[in-house]
Design an enzyme around this catalytic site. Sequence first.
Site, PDB file in Angstrom:
ATOM      1  N   VAL A   1     -11.769   5.217 -12.761  1.00 46.11           N
ATOM      2  CA  VAL A   1     -11.108   4.222 -13.607  1.00 46.11           C
ATOM      3  C   VAL A   1     -11.494   2.818 -13.137  1.00 46.11           C
ATOM      4  CG1 VAL A   1      -8.912   3.523 -14.611  1.00 46.11           C
ATOM      5  CG2 VAL A   1      -9.170   5.841 -13.700  1.00 46.11           C
TER       6      VAL A   1
ATOM      7  N   ASP B   1       8.265  -0.108  -0.846  1.00 47.55           N
ATOM      8  CA  ASP B   1       7.154   0.752  -0.431  1.00 47.55           C
ATOM      9  C   ASP B   1       7.589   2.176  -0.761  1.00 47.55           C
ATOM     10  OD1 ASP B   1       5.436   2.446   0.956  1.00 47.55           O
ATOM     11  OD2 ASP B   1       5.285   1.125   2.702  1.00 47.55           O
TER      12      ASP B   1
ATOM     13  N   LYS C   1      -3.880  14.339  -3.284  1.00 46.51           N
ATOM     14  CA  LYS C   1      -3.781  14.465  -4.743  1.00 46.51           C
ATOM     15  C   LYS C   1      -3.638  15.936  -5.161  1.00 46.51           C
ATOM     16  CE  LYS C   1      -3.837  10.124  -6.084  1.00 46.51           C
ATOM     17  NZ  LYS C   1      -2.579   9.493  -6.530  1.00 46.51           N
TER      18      LYS C   1
ATOM     19  N   TYR D   1      -7.546  11.920   0.740  1.00 45.79           N
ATOM     20  CA  TYR D   1      -7.140  11.660  -0.656  1.00 45.79           C
ATOM     21  C   TYR D   1      -7.133  12.958  -1.458  1.00 45.79           C
ATOM     22  CZ  TYR D   1      -7.139   9.061  -5.131  1.00 45.79           C
ATOM     23  OH  TYR D   1      -6.841   8.541  -6.380  1.00 45.79           O
TER      24      TYR D   1
HETATM   25  N1  LIG Z   1      -9.086   3.980 -10.016  1.00 51.34           N
HETATM   26  C1  LIG Z   1      -9.490   5.229 -10.033  1.00 51.34           C
HETATM   27  O1  LIG Z   1     -10.698   5.528 -10.208  1.00 51.34           O
HETATM   28  C2  LIG Z   1      -8.501   6.346  -9.873  1.00 51.34           C
HETATM   29  C3  LIG Z   1      -8.950   7.644 -10.075  1.00 51.34           C
HETATM   30  C4  LIG Z   1      -8.063   8.696  -9.927  1.00 51.34           C
HETATM   31  C5  LIG Z   1      -6.735   8.449  -9.596  1.00 51.34           C
HETATM   32  N2  LIG Z   1      -6.329   7.173  -9.396  1.00 51.34           N
HETATM   33  C6  LIG Z   1      -4.912   6.968  -9.054  1.00 51.34           C
HETATM   34  O2  LIG Z   1      -4.328   6.154 -10.048  1.00 51.34           O
HETATM   35  C7  LIG Z   1      -3.204   5.468  -9.472  1.00 51.34           C
HETATM   36  C8  LIG Z   1      -3.313   3.996  -9.818  1.00 51.34           C
HETATM   37  O3  LIG Z   1      -4.487   3.495  -9.241  1.00 51.34           O
HETATM   38  P1  LIG Z   1      -5.208   2.183  -9.766  1.00 51.34           P
HETATM   39  O4  LIG Z   1      -6.631   2.530  -9.919  1.00 51.34           O
HETATM   40  O5  LIG Z   1      -4.442   1.576 -10.882  1.00 51.34           O
HETATM   41  O6  LIG Z   1      -5.080   1.308  -8.438  1.00 51.34           O
HETATM   42  P2  LIG Z   1      -4.487  -0.137  -8.128  1.00 51.34           P
HETATM   43  O7  LIG Z   1      -4.795  -0.392  -6.715  1.00 51.34           O
HETATM   44  O8  LIG Z   1      -4.936  -1.096  -9.167  1.00 51.34           O
HETATM   45  O9  LIG Z   1      -2.929   0.069  -8.327  1.00 51.34           O
HETATM   46  C9  LIG Z   1      -2.115   0.676  -7.365  1.00 51.34           C
HETATM   47  C10 LIG Z   1      -0.759  -0.001  -7.394  1.00 51.34           C
HETATM   48  O10 LIG Z   1       0.099   0.672  -6.479  1.00 51.34           O
HETATM   49  C11 LIG Z   1       0.737  -0.292  -5.659  1.00 51.34           C
HETATM   50  N3  LIG Z   1       1.041   0.347  -4.381  1.00 51.34           N
HETATM   51  C12 LIG Z   1       0.136   0.787  -3.467  1.00 51.34           C
HETATM   52  N4  LIG Z   1       0.768   1.303  -2.417  1.00 51.34           N
HETATM   53  C13 LIG Z   1       2.095   1.225  -2.672  1.00 51.34           C
HETATM   54  C14 LIG Z   1       3.263   1.597  -1.973  1.00 51.34           C
HETATM   55  N5  LIG Z   1       3.192   2.158  -0.754  1.00 51.34           N
HETATM   56  N6  LIG Z   1       4.472   1.378  -2.543  1.00 51.34           N
HETATM   57  C15 LIG Z   1       4.561   0.797  -3.755  1.00 51.34           C
HETATM   58  N7  LIG Z   1       3.498   0.404  -4.472  1.00 51.34           N
HETATM   59  C16 LIG Z   1       2.280   0.616  -3.927  1.00 51.34           C
HETATM   60  C17 LIG Z   1      -0.253  -1.441  -5.548  1.00 51.34           C
HETATM   61  O11 LIG Z   1       0.352  -2.663  -5.192  1.00 51.34           O
HETATM   62  C18 LIG Z   1      -0.825  -1.470  -6.974  1.00 51.34           C
HETATM   63  O12 LIG Z   1      -0.017  -2.256  -7.843  1.00 51.34           O
HETATM   64  C19 LIG Z   1      -3.246   5.774  -7.982  1.00 51.34           C
HETATM   65  O13 LIG Z   1      -2.317   6.796  -7.705  1.00 51.34           O
HETATM   66  C20 LIG Z   1      -4.661   6.255  -7.750  1.00 51.34           C
HETATM   67  O14 LIG Z   1      -4.762   7.111  -6.642  1.00 51.34           O
HETATM   68  C21 LIG Z   1      -7.167   6.118  -9.535  1.00 51.34           C
END
Ligand SMILES: NC(=O)c1ccc[n+]([C@@H]2O[C@H](COP(=O)([O-])OP(=O)(O)OC[C@H]3O[C@@H](n4cnc5c(N)ncnc54)[C@H](O)[C@@H]3O)[C@@H](O)[C@H]2O)c1
Length: 279
Positions: free
Chosen positions: A210, A80, A181, A177
Amino acid sequence: MSDGPLAGKVALVTGAARPRGSGRATALALAKAGADVACLDIARPYASAPGHGTATNDDLDAVVAEITALGRRAVAARADVSQEDQVEAAVAQATEALGTVTLVANVAGGSGPGFGLGPLISLPEAEFRHVLDVNVIGTWLVSRACAARMVAAGVGGRICNVSSQAGKRAFALLGAYCAAKAGVILLTQTMALELGPAGIAVNAVCPGTVDTDLINPNGLFEQLVGGPEGLHAYLEREIPLRRLQSAEEIAATIAWLLSPDAAAITGEAVNASAGQTMV
Ligand SMILES: NC(=O)c1ccc[n+]([C@@H]2O[C@H](COP(=O)([O-])OP(=O)(O)OC[C@H]3O[C@@H](n4cnc5c(N)ncnc54)[C@H](O)[C@@H]3O)[C@@H](O)[C@H]2O)c1
Protein backbone atom coordinates in the site's frame (compact mmCIF):
# COMPACT_ATOMS: atom_id res chain seq x y z
CA MET A 1 -29.33 11.96 12.64
CA SER A 2 -26.92 11.90 9.69
CA ASP A 3 -27.43 10.02 6.44
CA GLY A 4 -25.55 6.94 5.30
CA PRO A 5 -25.53 3.22 6.07
CA LEU A 6 -23.65 3.78 9.34
CA ALA A 7 -25.79 6.68 10.57
CA GLY A 8 -26.16 6.62 14.33
CA LYS A 9 -23.25 4.21 14.81
CA VAL A 10 -20.15 4.95 16.88
CA ALA A 11 -16.83 3.76 15.42
CA LEU A 12 -13.33 3.64 16.85
CA VAL A 13 -10.34 3.59 14.49
CA THR A 14 -6.78 2.96 15.69
CA GLY A 15 -3.79 4.31 13.80
CA ALA A 16 -6.04 7.10 12.56
CA ALA A 17 -3.55 9.97 12.49
CA ARG A 18 -0.86 9.59 9.85
CA PRO A 19 -1.78 11.83 6.91
CA ARG A 20 -1.33 9.26 4.09
CA GLY A 21 -2.21 6.25 6.22
CA SER A 22 -4.95 3.65 5.89
CA GLY A 23 -6.25 4.45 9.39
CA ARG A 24 -6.92 8.09 8.57
CA ALA A 25 -8.61 7.04 5.32
CA THR A 26 -10.72 4.55 7.27
CA ALA A 27 -11.82 7.16 9.83
CA LEU A 28 -12.92 9.44 7.00
CA ALA A 29 -14.66 6.63 5.08
CA LEU A 30 -16.65 5.64 8.17
CA ALA A 31 -17.59 9.26 8.82
CA LYS A 32 -18.73 9.68 5.20
CA ALA A 33 -20.87 6.57 5.69
CA GLY A 34 -22.54 8.33 8.62
CA ALA A 35 -20.68 7.14 11.72
CA ASP A 36 -19.36 9.23 14.57
CA VAL A 37 -15.69 8.36 14.99
CA ALA A 38 -13.22 8.09 17.86
CA CYS A 39 -9.77 8.51 16.31
CA LEU A 40 -7.11 6.70 18.35
CA ASP A 41 -3.42 7.08 17.68
CA ILE A 42 -0.10 7.14 19.49
CA ALA A 43 0.19 10.57 17.88
CA ARG A 44 3.77 11.36 18.70
CA PRO A 45 7.14 10.51 17.26
CA TYR A 46 8.01 7.12 18.64
CA ALA A 47 11.72 7.51 19.05
CA SER A 48 12.21 3.94 20.19
CA ALA A 49 11.16 2.78 16.75
CA PRO A 50 13.09 4.78 14.16
CA GLY A 51 11.70 4.46 10.67
CA HIS A 52 8.35 3.38 12.01
CA GLY A 53 6.69 6.72 11.50
CA THR A 54 5.86 9.94 13.21
CA ALA A 55 2.17 10.71 13.41
CA THR A 56 1.85 13.84 15.53
CA ASN A 57 -0.73 15.42 17.79
CA ASP A 58 -1.42 17.89 14.97
CA ASP A 59 -2.09 14.99 12.58
CA LEU A 60 -4.62 13.55 15.02
CA ASP A 61 -6.30 16.91 15.60
CA ALA A 62 -6.47 17.37 11.81
CA VAL A 63 -8.39 14.15 11.14
CA VAL A 64 -10.80 14.95 13.98
CA ALA A 65 -11.36 18.41 12.45
CA GLU A 66 -11.99 16.85 9.01
CA ILE A 67 -14.62 14.51 10.43
CA THR A 68 -16.27 17.29 12.37
CA ALA A 69 -16.41 19.33 9.15
CA LEU A 70 -18.36 16.45 7.59
CA GLY A 71 -21.04 17.01 10.22
CA ARG A 72 -20.18 13.96 12.34
CA ARG A 73 -19.03 13.87 15.94
CA ALA A 74 -15.38 12.95 16.46
CA VAL A 75 -12.97 12.68 19.34
CA ALA A 76 -9.20 12.33 19.53
CA ALA A 77 -7.96 9.54 21.77
CA ARG A 78 -4.21 9.49 22.30
CA ALA A 79 -2.96 6.03 23.27
CA ASP A 80 -0.33 3.44 22.52
CA VAL A 81 -2.40 0.38 21.58
CA SER A 82 0.14 -1.93 23.20
CA GLN A 83 -0.42 -0.39 26.66
CA GLU A 84 -3.42 -1.80 28.52
CA ASP A 85 -4.02 1.20 30.77
CA GLN A 86 -3.83 3.65 27.86
CA VAL A 87 -6.24 1.56 25.77
CA GLU A 88 -8.73 1.28 28.62
CA ALA A 89 -8.59 5.03 29.22
CA ALA A 90 -8.98 5.81 25.51
CA VAL A 91 -11.96 3.50 25.02
CA ALA A 92 -13.57 4.85 28.20
CA GLN A 93 -13.03 8.39 26.91
CA ALA A 94 -14.51 7.55 23.50
CA THR A 95 -17.53 5.87 25.09
CA GLU A 96 -18.11 8.80 27.41
CA ALA A 97 -17.93 11.27 24.52
CA LEU A 98 -19.78 9.40 21.77
CA GLY A 99 -21.61 6.42 23.29
CA THR A 100 -20.94 2.67 23.07
CA VAL A 101 -18.51 1.85 20.27
CA THR A 102 -19.99 -0.88 18.05
CA LEU A 103 -17.68 -0.57 15.01
CA VAL A 104 -13.93 -1.11 15.57
CA ALA A 105 -11.14 -0.78 13.00
CA ASN A 106 -7.77 -1.96 14.34
CA VAL A 107 -5.46 -0.33 11.82
CA ALA A 108 -2.47 0.65 14.02
CA GLY A 109 0.51 -1.53 13.29
CA GLY A 110 3.50 -1.98 11.08
CA SER A 111 7.15 -2.88 10.94
CA GLY A 112 10.26 -1.20 9.59
CA PRO A 113 13.86 -0.26 10.27
CA GLY A 114 14.50 -0.55 14.02
CA PHE A 115 11.06 -2.10 14.34
CA GLY A 116 11.49 -5.76 13.45
CA LEU A 117 12.98 -5.49 9.96
CA GLY A 118 15.92 -7.85 9.43
CA PRO A 119 17.14 -11.45 9.44
CA LEU A 120 15.65 -13.54 12.25
CA ILE A 121 19.06 -14.85 13.34
CA SER A 122 20.26 -11.38 14.24
CA LEU A 123 17.05 -9.53 15.12
CA PRO A 124 17.14 -7.99 18.62
CA GLU A 125 14.62 -9.63 20.94
CA ALA A 126 13.18 -6.28 21.98
CA GLU A 127 12.33 -5.44 18.38
CA PHE A 128 10.54 -8.74 17.81
CA ARG A 129 8.52 -8.25 21.01
CA HIS A 130 7.66 -4.67 20.05
CA VAL A 131 6.25 -5.82 16.69
CA LEU A 132 4.10 -8.43 18.47
CA ASP A 133 3.04 -5.88 21.10
CA VAL A 134 1.80 -3.28 18.63
CA ASN A 135 0.31 -5.54 15.97
CA VAL A 136 -1.12 -8.45 17.99
CA ILE A 137 -1.46 -7.39 21.63
CA GLY A 138 -2.65 -3.93 20.57
CA THR A 139 -5.33 -5.39 18.31
CA TRP A 140 -6.48 -7.69 21.09
CA LEU A 141 -6.49 -5.00 23.81
CA VAL A 142 -8.59 -2.58 21.75
CA SER A 143 -10.97 -5.33 20.63
CA ARG A 144 -11.29 -6.59 24.21
CA ALA A 145 -12.04 -3.15 25.64
CA CYS A 146 -14.68 -2.42 22.98
CA ALA A 147 -16.27 -5.88 22.79
CA ALA A 148 -16.59 -6.14 26.58
CA ARG A 149 -18.60 -2.91 26.53
CA MET A 150 -20.79 -4.17 23.66
CA VAL A 151 -21.52 -7.37 25.58
CA ALA A 152 -22.27 -5.43 28.78
CA ALA A 153 -24.62 -3.12 26.86
CA GLY A 154 -26.31 -6.07 25.14
CA VAL A 155 -25.56 -4.74 21.65
CA GLY A 156 -23.90 -6.43 18.69
CA GLY A 157 -21.19 -4.90 16.59
CA ARG A 158 -18.45 -5.44 14.06
CA ILE A 159 -14.65 -5.48 14.39
CA CYS A 160 -12.20 -5.32 11.48
CA ASN A 161 -8.52 -6.00 12.12
CA VAL A 162 -5.70 -5.23 9.71
CA SER A 163 -3.42 -8.16 8.98
CA SER A 164 -1.33 -8.32 5.80
CA GLN A 165 -0.32 -10.56 2.96
CA ALA A 166 2.62 -11.12 5.34
CA GLY A 167 0.16 -12.92 7.63
CA LYS A 168 -0.46 -15.49 4.89
CA ARG A 169 2.94 -16.05 3.32
CA ALA A 170 6.57 -15.70 4.38
CA PHE A 171 8.77 -12.74 3.42
CA ALA A 172 12.51 -12.76 4.13
CA LEU A 173 13.54 -9.99 6.57
CA LEU A 174 9.96 -9.62 7.78
CA GLY A 175 9.86 -12.58 10.18
CA ALA A 176 8.59 -10.69 13.20
CA TYR A 177 5.96 -8.94 11.10
CA CYS A 178 4.88 -12.22 9.42
CA ALA A 179 4.51 -13.88 12.83
CA ALA A 180 2.55 -10.92 14.14
CA LYS A 181 0.21 -10.60 11.17
CA ALA A 182 -0.41 -14.38 11.08
CA GLY A 183 -1.27 -14.00 14.77
CA VAL A 184 -3.78 -11.29 13.90
CA ILE A 185 -5.60 -13.71 11.56
CA LEU A 186 -6.00 -16.42 14.22
CA LEU A 187 -6.91 -13.79 16.81
CA THR A 188 -9.60 -12.64 14.38
CA GLN A 189 -10.96 -16.15 13.89
CA THR A 190 -10.95 -16.97 17.60
CA MET A 191 -12.70 -13.73 18.54
CA ALA A 192 -15.24 -14.41 15.77
CA LEU A 193 -15.97 -17.80 17.37
CA GLU A 194 -16.21 -16.41 20.89
CA LEU A 195 -18.17 -13.24 20.07
CA GLY A 196 -20.49 -14.56 17.37
CA PRO A 197 -23.18 -15.59 19.87
CA ALA A 198 -23.20 -12.00 21.17
CA GLY A 199 -23.86 -10.70 17.66
CA ILE A 200 -20.34 -9.38 17.17
CA ALA A 201 -18.64 -10.13 13.85
CA VAL A 202 -14.85 -10.08 13.61
CA ASN A 203 -12.94 -10.02 10.32
CA ALA A 204 -9.53 -9.02 9.01
CA VAL A 205 -8.26 -7.27 5.91
CA CYS A 206 -4.98 -8.38 4.36
CA PRO A 207 -3.46 -5.56 2.30
CA GLY A 208 -0.64 -6.25 -0.15
CA THR A 209 1.64 -3.30 -0.87
CA VAL A 210 0.00 0.00 0.00
CA ASP A 211 1.32 3.43 -0.96
CA THR A 212 1.51 4.91 2.53
CA ASP A 213 4.41 6.42 4.48
CA LEU A 214 4.91 3.10 6.26
CA ILE A 215 6.64 1.70 3.17
CA ASN A 216 6.82 4.60 0.76
CA PRO A 217 7.80 7.89 2.41
CA ASN A 218 9.01 10.28 -0.29
CA GLY A 219 9.15 7.55 -2.94
CA LEU A 220 11.40 5.26 -0.85
CA PHE A 221 9.73 2.09 -2.13
CA GLU A 222 10.67 2.92 -5.72
CA GLN A 223 14.28 3.50 -4.65
CA LEU A 224 14.35 0.19 -2.76
CA VAL A 225 13.21 -1.78 -5.81
CA GLY A 226 15.69 -0.03 -8.12
CA GLY A 227 14.10 3.17 -9.40
CA PRO A 228 11.31 3.55 -12.00
CA GLU A 229 12.45 0.51 -14.04
CA GLY A 230 12.76 -1.61 -10.91
CA LEU A 231 9.31 -0.55 -9.81
CA HIS A 232 7.89 -1.45 -13.21
CA ALA A 233 9.53 -4.88 -13.03
CA TYR A 234 8.27 -5.40 -9.47
CA LEU A 235 4.70 -4.60 -10.44
CA GLU A 236 4.89 -6.85 -13.53
CA ARG A 237 6.30 -9.70 -11.46
CA GLU A 238 4.35 -9.38 -8.21
CA ILE A 239 0.99 -7.69 -8.66
CA PRO A 240 -1.62 -8.82 -11.19
CA LEU A 241 -3.33 -5.42 -11.25
CA ARG A 242 0.14 -3.85 -11.82
CA ARG A 243 -0.06 -1.16 -9.14
CA LEU A 244 0.30 -0.50 -5.44
CA GLN A 245 -2.91 -0.18 -3.44
CA SER A 246 -4.07 3.12 -2.01
CA ALA A 247 -4.98 3.85 1.61
CA GLU A 248 -8.48 4.70 0.36
CA GLU A 249 -8.85 1.24 -1.19
CA ILE A 250 -7.90 -0.44 2.09
CA ALA A 251 -10.27 1.89 3.93
CA ALA A 252 -13.11 1.01 1.55
CA THR A 253 -12.62 -2.69 2.27
CA ILE A 254 -12.58 -2.08 6.03
CA ALA A 255 -15.67 0.13 5.81
CA TRP A 256 -17.45 -2.57 3.80
CA LEU A 257 -16.59 -5.25 6.38
CA LEU A 258 -17.97 -2.93 9.09
CA SER A 259 -21.17 -2.24 7.13
CA PRO A 260 -24.53 -4.02 7.04
CA ASP A 261 -23.63 -5.21 3.51
CA ALA A 262 -21.15 -7.62 5.14
CA ALA A 263 -23.66 -8.85 7.74
CA ALA A 264 -23.14 -12.53 6.87
CA ILE A 265 -19.35 -12.37 7.07
CA THR A 266 -17.31 -13.21 10.16
CA GLY A 267 -13.98 -14.91 10.82
CA GLU A 268 -12.63 -14.07 7.35
CA ALA A 269 -9.25 -12.64 6.35
CA VAL A 270 -10.08 -10.78 3.14
CA ASN A 271 -7.27 -9.95 0.73
CA ALA A 272 -7.14 -6.38 -0.58
CA SER A 273 -3.89 -6.75 -2.45
CA ALA A 274 -4.53 -6.12 -6.16
CA GLY A 275 -4.04 -9.86 -6.59
CA GLN A 276 -0.62 -10.02 -4.93
CA THR A 277 -1.92 -12.48 -2.34
CA MET A 278 -3.81 -15.52 -3.59
CA VAL A 279 -4.00 -17.66 -0.47
N1 LIG B 1 1.57 -0.11 3.82
C1 LIG B 1 1.54 -1.38 3.48
O1 LIG B 1 2.08 -1.79 2.42
C2 LIG B 1 0.83 -2.38 4.35
C3 LIG B 1 0.68 -3.67 3.86
C4 LIG B 1 0.04 -4.62 4.64
C5 LIG B 1 -0.47 -4.27 5.89
N2 LIG B 1 -0.30 -3.00 6.34
C6 LIG B 1 -0.86 -2.69 7.66
O2 LIG B 1 -1.81 -1.65 7.51
C7 LIG B 1 -1.91 -0.94 8.75
C8 LIG B 1 -1.81 0.55 8.46
O3 LIG B 1 -0.55 0.80 7.91
P1 LIG B 1 -0.24 2.08 7.02
O4 LIG B 1 0.44 1.59 5.81
O5 LIG B 1 -1.43 2.95 6.94
O6 LIG B 1 0.88 2.73 7.96
P2 LIG B 1 1.05 4.17 8.62
O7 LIG B 1 2.38 4.14 9.26
O8 LIG B 1 0.73 5.22 7.63
O9 LIG B 1 -0.09 4.19 9.72
C9 LIG B 1 0.03 3.53 10.95
C10 LIG B 1 -0.68 4.37 12.00
O10 LIG B 1 -0.65 3.66 13.24
C11 LIG B 1 -0.21 4.55 14.25
N3 LIG B 1 0.45 3.75 15.28
C12 LIG B 1 1.61 3.05 15.14
N4 LIG B 1 1.93 2.45 16.28
C13 LIG B 1 0.94 2.73 17.16
C14 LIG B 1 0.68 2.39 18.51
N5 LIG B 1 1.54 1.63 19.21
N6 LIG B 1 -0.44 2.85 19.10
C15 LIG B 1 -1.31 3.63 18.42
N7 LIG B 1 -1.13 4.01 17.15
C16 LIG B 1 -0.01 3.56 16.53
C17 LIG B 1 0.72 5.53 13.55
O11 LIG B 1 0.87 6.74 14.26
C18 LIG B 1 -0.02 5.73 12.22
O12 LIG B 1 -1.02 6.74 12.32
C19 LIG B 1 -0.81 -1.49 9.64
O13 LIG B 1 -1.37 -2.42 10.53
C20 LIG B 1 0.13 -2.17 8.67
O14 LIG B 1 0.87 -3.21 9.28
C21 LIG B 1 0.32 -2.05 5.60
